[in-house]
Write an enzyme that holds these catalytic residues in place. Sequence first.
Site, short mmCIF file in Angstrom:
data_model
loop_
_atom_site.label_atom_id
_atom_site.label_comp_id
_atom_site.label_asym_id
_atom_site.label_seq_id
_atom_site.Cartn_x
_atom_site.Cartn_y
_atom_site.Cartn_z
N LYS A 1 -6.78 11.15 -1.84
CA LYS A 1 -7.27 9.98 -2.55
C LYS A 1 -7.95 10.41 -3.83
O LYS A 1 -9.04 10.97 -3.81
CB LYS A 1 -8.23 9.19 -1.67
N THR B 1 0.84 -1.19 0.00
CA THR B 1 0.00 0.00 0.00
C THR B 1 0.88 1.24 0.00
O THR B 1 1.95 1.24 0.61
CB THR B 1 -0.93 0.01 1.23
N TRP C 1 -3.99 6.59 -3.78
CA TRP C 1 -3.38 7.52 -2.84
C TRP C 1 -2.34 8.41 -3.51
O TRP C 1 -1.56 7.95 -4.34
CB TRP C 1 -2.67 6.75 -1.72
N GLU D 1 -4.35 -2.71 5.03
CA GLU D 1 -3.86 -3.30 6.28
C GLU D 1 -4.92 -4.14 6.98
O GLU D 1 -4.62 -4.85 7.93
CB GLU D 1 -3.42 -2.18 7.24
#
Lengths: 534, 534
Positions: B440, B184, B445, B331
């Site tokens: 975002k 990520t 991101w 996550e």
Amino acid sequence: MRGQMMDVPLQIKSLLWRAERLYGHKEIITRTESGFRHRTYAEFGGRVRRLANALRTLGIQPGDRVGTLAWNNDRHLEAYFAVPCMGAVLHTINLRLPAEQIGYIIQHADDEVLLVGPDMLPVLEGLRDQLGRVRAILVLSDDDPPETTLTLPVVGYEAALAAEKEEYDFPDLDENTAAGMCYTSGTTGHPKGVVYSHRSHTLHALTLGTTGSIGVDERERYMLVTPMSHVNSWGMPYGCVLYGATIVLPGDHPVGVDYLETIEHGRPTFFSGAVTVGMLIRETLQHSDRSWDVSSLKTLWLGGQAPPVSEMRWWKENHGIDVVQAWGMTEASPLLTFCGLASQYGDLPAEDAYEVLGRQGQPLPLVDIALVDDEGVEQPWDGAHSGEVRVRSPWVASTYYDDARSAETFRDGWFYSGDIGRMTADGYLILVDRSKDLIKSGGEWISSVDLENHLMAHPAVKEAAVVAAPDPKWLERPVAFVVTQAAVTTAELAAHLRAKFPSFWVPDRFEFIDAVPKTGVGKFDKKLLRRDYV
Amino acid sequence: MRGQMMDVPLQIKSLLWRAERLYGHKEIITRTESGFRHRTYAEFGGRVRRLANALRTLGIQPGDRVGTLAWNNDRHLEAYFAVPCMGAVLHTINLRLPAEQIGYIIQHADDEVLLVGPDMLPVLEGLRDQLGRVRAILVLSDDDPPETTLTLPVVGYEAALAAEKEEYDFPDLDENTAAGMCYTSGTTGHPKGVVYSHRSHTLHALTLGTTGSIGVDERERYMLVTPMSHVNSWGMPYGCVLYGATIVLPGDHPVGVDYLETIEHGRPTFFSGAVTVGMLIRETLQHSDRSWDVSSLKTLWLGGQAPPVSEMRWWKENHGIDVVQAWGMTEASPLLTFCGLASQYGDLPAEDAYEVLGRQGQPLPLVDIALVDDEGVEQPWDGAHSGEVRVRSPWVASTYYDDARSAETFRDGWFYSGDIGRMTADGYLILVDRSKDLIKSGGEWISSVDLENHLMAHPAVKEAAVVAAPDPKWLERPVAFVVTQAAVTTAELAAHLRAKFPSFWVPDRFEFIDAVPKTGVGKFDKKLLRRDYV
């Protein structure tokens, strides 16, 4: 390589946390002698922690067993959470067991404290010398405990809770910590104990809320009639709290009319109970001189044995209510399969749908199932081959508690259910027979082997075989086939059995025959007896 | 005292077992260049085992990482099962990352074999010196692999599968064995890796099928548009297979019309995808010169960021389709909350219901959530107090993979999400801000800190602050506020950024200001910038 995820244990306290934080306004409704008691989950949570404090005051430590001998009521539900969340073990004792078996399991489980309904005190008085390590009794009642001849401390539940505070910091527990125990009657001898863990109860509760299973949903209202004193009321107390659903409990010693009053007041949409209780309610509806409002109900989950299709049809045709079934047992928490109409049957006409709904269902997620023959060879899923059903799942026991009989049931990592079944190609279980000599009468097990052995201990009896016969009320009743070597009457044999077994075990019918048919290896051929005589 | 239940690990192979045994007839449908490919779960299971054999032939051992750089298609789904079930680790690589980040994570994860779409080969050719331990590439295509300048073995997927047998005895694994990895983008620097386990994936999949969550149901048909190359397509590949649901996949590099053709052919009842994809489909529907049949759809799950209520309303009013939302992140596997109308809102008029449906939802079972202020003090759930949302669950990461930045995010047994929210008294999360400086845009991101640092590296720039501005298409776009110390144009600054970052990171708008407002402790006060300028 190991995953790098949080080591968050699966714990019963997480179910309670969710009900309190998300659904604090939802209710638990209990029928009592003086009307219906309503408590919110917010109140419930506080009372659960008071109970944990009260048990700590009585000296309960992590790992200690706390026995319950109680009906389906909110206080019993409080114990379902307080006991395991504090790290102790909830041992639910089946109310309907004969007193001597209750005495046996209280001692075998090493219960330290008992939570009992006031009507159960006389049973304990009769067992005064068989209470093992029990050091105190909490009586689940609004009132002070009645007079008793017991010399142990006997304390009122409400007084004990009132003396404690609502705060209790439940510990983080290893998920394999014992959470509960329940004893099941076997083919012979004493009941056998199963020890559930926080992991097994949590996974089982989670799965109760999945599609293709019960689908416990906070938008529905659940009436739990299956005894909380046995098989965890099919896991519904944990499932309903996890999902925040309204719970309706029939309270102490309900009879037919009480169920209907509870349905009218609590307005459940879902009902779980024994097939025989469903039949009792149906009969009450049919013969009552007043009309009852059961319009809230959408689903009856009837179990303990397979609900007859005639019952399914009656409820559907008369009240628009679906009767559903599942398959499971004490050793499996209990749920292993659930029977719904899978999408491939979505368009079936109603008559054909009953053939599917009469099956025992498809395995739940995380339940591995196989059919095996006597040599352990796996049988195909073709709807034709049959075999003993063996299962494996995180919520199936690996052994009986401290019991030498475990080895015959738990082998090679599987639980051998004793049920004989077929599997359809799309994974529906259809039970066809039992390999174990058990009779299920009114939802309770009766051991045919125990009855036979005691019959054959009578001097006039040469051989005896006991098999199940269909019964309109109890679904099965035992029938004894007896070969005599001296004159003896039916009444004498019944009295002989009644001296040793609960009265509901005693066959209603004795048949005197010349010889018990035998199988090739010389065992009693009960299949033949059932075919020719029952 | 320990429970005495079976030590049956939670494993991904149990999901596959169930789909094959119960739902062998159900389909996985993939859009391809030459039409739609249909495969049954029965076929799928055989191909999964062929792939496992092919990977073993290529030398893949338990624990080895297998990278995928692929679109949403059935072959990618085969890898989702073959790789973890054989004990290896499925590392899905986000297709949309810049090439240098792809090179970084292939090496950081120690990928041994890559499964790539044919259109991804040029990316790998450009990374020929950054492929670390990669020893072979399987190309996911019907055809032989195209010509390539790579010197590694590049093998056609179908040829590799055809050479293997359909049998593979998947091992029993410790449930904490690594099953998958996903990287990520963080606030700054390289992407950070998360390592999922069999346990976390299995629990997450199970929970996708519960009431009050997605409720994945075999009777529904699921179109998975969320990339399988990132965040596990929100866990839906595992959830749909566990529950035996029909899966519809949009295939390689879909554009607006492709989604609609896939909806018309696959007739999904449920669609999961980014808010921006939902908006793209809505625009295509609005402006297309032909009409499209989207009547199969009942629910759109839109995520990546909160779907605007205006979108919810458009779909409901024009097509009767419910738009639902959830909250989660890489996550967290990713799902933490789901937003449905709980029973207390059941009677709300539609307009008021949107206020509830615009929230981020209630925590799923087994998800523990808390709000904390800057000092870590827990904030009340009263709909008024806000705080950083921290979470704990068996499917939340405990660390980033081999990354020194883990300590700021994983503390005291909690994952600190970086999102600022409020909680209603009935447990609904309402996000209000982000504590981390991330933008975002179109579901991806963008690090404002990285942009600021590079802007300030330009000799003409004294100070720079980048914040998110609302955007009708991308929902958020970065805006740069710049304090200069020499003459510089917007075009020069944009070119300066474009040299280092993906082009979609470059702000569309630069504002020259006299000074960046500061907080009491001297940090850039971005709240003030957002309030006054955006």
